[in-house]
Design a protein around this motif. Structure first.
Motif, PDB file in Angstrom:
ATOM      1  N   HIS A  50      -3.935  11.900   7.868  1.00  0.00           N
ATOM      2  CA  HIS A  50      -2.734  11.558   8.637  1.00  0.00           C
ATOM      3  C   HIS A  50      -1.461  11.984   7.894  1.00  0.00           C
ATOM      4  O   HIS A  50      -0.482  12.398   8.512  1.00  0.00           O
ATOM      5  N   ASP A  51      -1.485  11.866   6.594  1.00  0.00           N
ATOM      6  CA  ASP A  51      -0.313  12.236   5.790  1.00  0.00           C
ATOM      7  C   ASP A  51       0.045  13.718   5.926  1.00  0.00           C
ATOM      8  O   ASP A  51       1.167  14.116   5.644  1.00  0.00           O
ATOM      9  N   HIS A 106      16.349  11.966   7.432  1.00  0.00           N
ATOM     10  CA  HIS A 106      14.899  12.000   7.262  1.00  0.00           C
ATOM     11  C   HIS A 106      14.181  12.764   8.371  1.00  0.00           C
ATOM     12  O   HIS A 106      12.979  12.624   8.546  1.00  0.00           O
ATOM     13  N   LYS A 128      10.979   8.522  14.522  1.00  0.00           N
ATOM     14  CA  LYS A 128      10.651   9.847  15.066  1.00  0.00           C
ATOM     15  C   LYS A 128       9.622   9.729  16.188  1.00  0.00           C
ATOM     16  O   LYS A 128       8.844   8.772  16.230  1.00  0.00           O
ATOM     17  N   GLY A 177       3.292  16.200   8.981  1.00  0.00           N
ATOM     18  CA  GLY A 177       4.651  16.057   8.450  1.00  0.00           C
ATOM     19  C   GLY A 177       5.603  15.399   9.437  1.00  0.00           C
ATOM     20  O   GLY A 177       6.525  14.693   9.048  1.00  0.00           O
ATOM     21  N   TRP A 178       5.362  15.609  10.729  1.00  0.00           N
ATOM     22  CA  TRP A 178       6.277  15.085  11.744  1.00  0.00           C
ATOM     23  C   TRP A 178       6.130  13.584  11.941  1.00  0.00           C
ATOM     24  O   TRP A 178       6.873  12.983  12.690  1.00  0.00           O
ATOM     25  N   LEU A 179       5.147  12.990  11.281  1.00  0.00           N
ATOM     26  CA  LEU A 179       4.973  11.540  11.374  1.00  0.00           C
ATOM     27  C   LEU A 179       5.308  10.849  10.054  1.00  0.00           C
ATOM     28  O   LEU A 179       5.092   9.654   9.901  1.00  0.00           O
ATOM     29  N   ARG A 180       5.824  11.623   9.102  1.00  0.00           N
ATOM     30  CA  ARG A 180       6.224  11.018   7.821  1.00  0.00           C
ATOM     31  C   ARG A 180       7.469  10.171   8.032  1.00  0.00           C
ATOM     32  O   ARG A 180       8.357  10.552   8.793  1.00  0.00           O
ATOM     33  N   ALA A 181       7.533   9.044   7.322  1.00  0.00           N
ATOM     34  CA  ALA A 181       8.713   8.195   7.448  1.00  0.00           C
ATOM     35  C   ALA A 181       9.919   8.863   6.798  1.00  0.00           C
ATOM     36  O   ALA A 181      11.028   8.852   7.323  1.00  0.00           O
ATOM     37  N   LYS A 182       9.663   9.455   5.620  1.00  0.00           N
ATOM     38  CA  LYS A 182      10.781  10.057   4.876  1.00  0.00           C
ATOM     39  C   LYS A 182      10.511  11.525   4.595  1.00  0.00           C
ATOM     40  O   LYS A 182       9.366  11.914   4.454  1.00  0.00           O
ATOM     41  N   MET A 220       5.512   8.322  16.362  1.00  0.00           N
ATOM     42  CA  MET A 220       5.193   7.388  15.279  1.00  0.00           C
ATOM     43  C   MET A 220       4.753   6.033  15.824  1.00  0.00           C
ATOM     44  O   MET A 220       5.067   5.681  16.955  1.00  0.00           O
ATOM     45  N   PHE A 257      -8.726   8.281   6.682  1.00  0.00           N
ATOM     46  CA  PHE A 257      -7.769   8.487   7.780  1.00  0.00           C
ATOM     47  C   PHE A 257      -6.394   8.825   7.228  1.00  0.00           C
ATOM     48  O   PHE A 257      -5.739   9.767   7.646  1.00  0.00           O
ATOM     49  N   GLU A 258      -5.980   8.043   6.241  1.00  0.00           N
ATOM     50  CA  GLU A 258      -4.619   8.177   5.717  1.00  0.00           C
ATOM     51  C   GLU A 258      -4.389   9.543   5.077  1.00  0.00           C
ATOM     52  O   GLU A 258      -3.341  10.162   5.272  1.00  0.00           O
ATOM     53  N   ASP A 275      -8.799   5.000   3.852  1.00  0.00           N
ATOM     54  CA  ASP A 275      -8.446   6.039   2.872  1.00  0.00           C
ATOM     55  C   ASP A 275      -8.602   7.426   3.483  1.00  0.00           C
ATOM     56  O   ASP A 275      -7.726   8.289   3.347  1.00  0.00           O
ATOM     57  N   ARG A 313       6.502   4.055   3.207  1.00  0.00           N
ATOM     58  CA  ARG A 313       6.491   3.881   4.664  1.00  0.00           C
ATOM     59  C   ARG A 313       7.184   2.578   5.078  1.00  0.00           C
ATOM     60  O   ARG A 313       6.958   2.054   6.160  1.00  0.00           O
ATOM     61  N   ARG A 354       0.819  -1.207   0.000  1.00  0.00           N
ATOM     62  CA  ARG A 354       0.000   0.000   0.000  1.00  0.00           C
ATOM     63  C   ARG A 354       0.857   1.263   0.000  1.00  0.00           C
ATOM     64  O   ARG A 354       0.614   2.183  -0.763  1.00  0.00           O
ATOM     65  N   GLU A 397       9.319  23.068   8.991  1.00  0.00           N
ATOM     66  CA  GLU A 397       8.728  21.781   9.398  1.00  0.00           C
ATOM     67  C   GLU A 397       9.356  21.257  10.683  1.00  0.00           C
ATOM     68  O   GLU A 397       8.699  20.598  11.488  1.00  0.00           O
TER      69      GLU A 397
END
Ligand code: SF4
Lengths: 481, 203
Positions: B194-195, A252, A123, B198-203, A126, B190-191, B188, A59, A55, A258
């Motif tokens: 959630h996206d 990252h 982070k 920014g502080w919870l983004r993986a990259k 998470m 939620f995501e 869909d 991530r 999906r 930000e």
């Protein structure tokens, strides 16, 4: 927002609830999945069979660590064909599904739980999972991070969520100042010794208190890493200035405006005064000592000043038998002072103690000494980044001059899936996290200790109380501690 | 996943506490990329000497328990490593039920995903079952998931707790991913929101 005081765990959990279907587990959103070669092939295979896609490839991130040899020659020609096949499978899976991979030759390769934080994937706030029980390491940043099985790996790949029942909460506060020579590893060994290997089953632990706050990020990771050894689902520590200083500027980590926003959000991730935990435990940190495990379970630990315990002291029959069996396996006699136990091998590394600070601590102890003639000792940095940093600081030279082997990064003798294996009956002082029967090779005998204690044991040839160690200071200090 | 309703089988006693997954399936067998064929390696280092001879004293090699589908063990069963291979090995060997006072969390979920029923009984009840299985030849137990009970033919009866949702999945043999995807619309929505964090983004 309700005004009910909340725990750190509750705050992170609530931000990730996708849906709470009546009578079913909560569907929890997962921000990051870490992958490695051993627990992922069947998950990708499952996706293929069901015709499903990943999906959110953005991530997930993958590295090779568990199987990989730690010598340069070994890495060039991987002789173990089954292990090689697993690495090839990961390569193909990552390519097919669009997932970033840190392969054998990547400068970013390393143990998955060392690499994640180093590159700023991990982070605060998470949710993080990995098909590896020591995923709890990442909780040091105030993330909710836990190990999962391969079916769950597949579930996260397909849906970026996991059905989860709400765990219980357990706060362990370690207050006061640690004695000189007592480390993060000793804190967690003491906790496991106290509450047992199932002492926190079903719980998420929050580590708090002044002794925890005073730890570096490396130390906090060591503590959270071994939460699973107490049976916990996860371990967490609220993010603070130490956390933010570690994260700033990582690849990252958020940048610019930000970053400011992120710090503002992360700063909210603390347990509110008055928030309720299902269980609480307070430990006086000033009473802790350096610990050594004596048995075949991480709960079988004792202070270095103690003697190998007597099975007669165990509470129940099944426990007594377990004790006896452990002593027999370990080749130890009840009543032997731990300082008199002599060792054959030393392993400094793993996701528990393979970070730069661990390398520095061990090097400080080893400097100017020689490894005992009857001991073979090796240092395996947790990642390429750790290795390079250590070499830049000249730590590799200190180790080599003392007679330690200096290896390439990987899990190595933590679980001995690669060629780094103990011979039957060999006794090892190890900075890893598990002393199970056969963990470091069939009939191997593992004693869990801190990096300082491991380095000292290598030199003395037996366990020593690190509090009595004489460090060789240099006239012109080359090592910045 | 195979459905589970009721099972009557020989009970195999493994009277050890804190059995870790490193023992259930040693690491050398984790290098395979398949999901099946792990049964031969179950408890490998306890079953065989380093020379490859069967250890007669180990319960898995005891002919009295051949074909047992129920394993009775001490507390904190399957602690340690998250390896689902432990569940695969138990199931591949033929076990459908494990009875113990407590189980480690990750294994709990792995077992469920592989159709293995875990029955938590009290320390005293488990001690009784261990003793019976050791001393009574051909000792059998019946485990009913529907009723949530463990019984024998001599009057032993104990009930165990199961999360209703897990019970339903085991009874029906349901695939978890399919179940989650029933909530695709919520996911869909939620995501997308959630996206934005920014502080919870993986990259
Ligand atoms: S270093 Fe050891 S505990 Fe950590 S991920 Fe590797 S094998 Fe697992």
């Amino acid at each position: 927002m309700s005004s009910e005081p909340k725990t750190l765990f509750e705050k992170v959990w609530e931000q990730h609830v996708v849906v709470e279907p009546k009578g079913e587990p909560t569907v929890l959103y997962i921000d990051l999945q870490l992958l490695h070669e051993v627990t992922s092939p069947q998950a990708f295979e499952g996706l293929r069979l069901a015709g499903r896609k990943v999906r959110r490839p953005d991530r997930s991130v993958a590295t090779v660590d568990h199987n990989i040899p730690t010598t340069l020659e070994g890495r060039l020609h991987i002789v173990d064909q089954i292990a090689a096949k697993q690495m090839t499978a990961l390569r193909k899976n990552c390519a097919d599904f669009g997932i970033e991979l840190f392969d054998v030759n990547s400068p970013d390769q390393g143990v998955v739980h060392v690499v994640g934080p180093e590159l700023g994937f991990t982070k605060p706030g998470m949710t993080i999972v990995c098909g590896d029980s020591h995923t709890s390491t990442h909780g040091a940043f105030g993330a909710l991070a836990f190990g999962i099985g391969t079916s769950e790996v597949e579930h996260v790949l397909a849906t970026q969520t996991l059905p989860q029942s709400t765990p219980k909460t357990f706060r362990i506060s370690v207050e006061g100042e640690l004695q000189h020579g007592v480390t993060a590893k000793d804190i967690i060994l003491a906790i496991i010794g106290k509450i047992g290997t199932d002492g926190a089953t079903g719980c998420v632990i929050e580590y708090a208190g002044s002794a925890i706050r005073s730890l570096s990020m490396e130390g906090r990771m060591t503590v959270c890493n071994m939460s699973i050894e107490a049976g916990a689902r996860a371990g967490m520590i609220a993010p603070d200035a130490t956390t933010f200083a570690y994260l700033k500027g990582r690849r990252h980590s958020p940048k610019g405006a930000e970053w400011e926003q992120a710090v503002a959000e992360w700063s909210k991730l603390t347990t509110d005064p008055g928030a309720k935990f299902d269980r609480e435990l307070v430990i006086d940190g000033s009473t802790l000592e350096p610990y050594v495990s004596w048995g075949t379970s991480p709960g079988m630990v004792a202070p270095i000043t103690a003697k190998v315990p007597d099975p007669a002291a165990a509470a129940t029959e099944i426990e007594r038998n377990g004790f006896k069996r452990a002593l027999e396996y370990m080749g130890l006699k009840a009543g032997t002072p731990l300082e008199e136990v002599s060792i054959d091998r030393v392993f400094i590394g793993s996701c528990t103690n393979g970070r730069i600070e661990d390398m520095r601590a061990a090097a400080r102890v080893a400097r100017g000494y020689k490894v005992s003639t009857h001991v073979n000792a090796m240092v395996v940095p947790g990642s390429h980044a750790v290795k390079e940093q250590a070499e830049a600081e000249g730590l590799d030279r200190i180790f080599r001059e003392a007679g330690f082997e200096w290896r390439e990064p990987g899990c190595s003798m933590c679980l001995a899936m690669n060629p780094d294996v103990l011979a039957p009956g060999e006794r090892c002082a190890s900075t890893s996290n598990r002393n199970f029967e056969g963990r470091q090779g069939r009939d191997s005998r593992t004693h869990l200790v801190s990096p300082e204690m491991a380095a000292a044991a290598a030199i003395a040839g037996h366990f020593v109380d690190i509090r009595t160690w004489k460090v060789n200071e240099l006239a012109t200090p080359e090592v910045k501690a | 996943m195979e459905k589970f309703t009721t099972l009557t089988s020989l009970a195999m006693p493994l009277d050890r506490a804190n059995v870790d997954t490193d023992q259930i399936i040693p690491k050398q067998f984790l290098k395979r990329v398949e999901r099946t064929g792990y049964g031969d390696f179950l408890f490998f280092d306890w079953r065989q000497t380093p020379e490859g001879k069967p250890v007669a004293a180990f319960v898995l090699n005891d002919p009295r328990y051949k074909g047992a589908q129920i394993l009775v063990a001490g507390k904190n069963f399957a602690c340690g490593s998250s390896r689902e291979h432990a569940a695969w090995a138990l199931s591949d060997f033929g076990f459908r039920v494990v009875i113990a006072p407590t189980f480690a969390d990750i294994f709990f979920s792995n077992a469920g995903k592989n159709g293995i029923v875990l029955a938590r009984l009290s320390e005293a009840q488990v001690a009784t079952l261990l003793n019976n299985a050791q001393t009574i030849p051909g000792y059998k137990l019946t485990v009913s998931l529907e009723e949530q009970t463990v019984i024998d033919s001599r009057g032993f009866k104990a009930s165990f707790e199961v999360d209703p949702f897990r019970k339903y999945c085991l009874l029906e043999g349901l695939d978890d991913i399919g179940l989650t995807l029933r909530h695709a619309a919520e996911l869909d929505a939620f995501e997308a929101k959630h996206d934005e964090a920014g502080w919870l983004r993986a990259k």
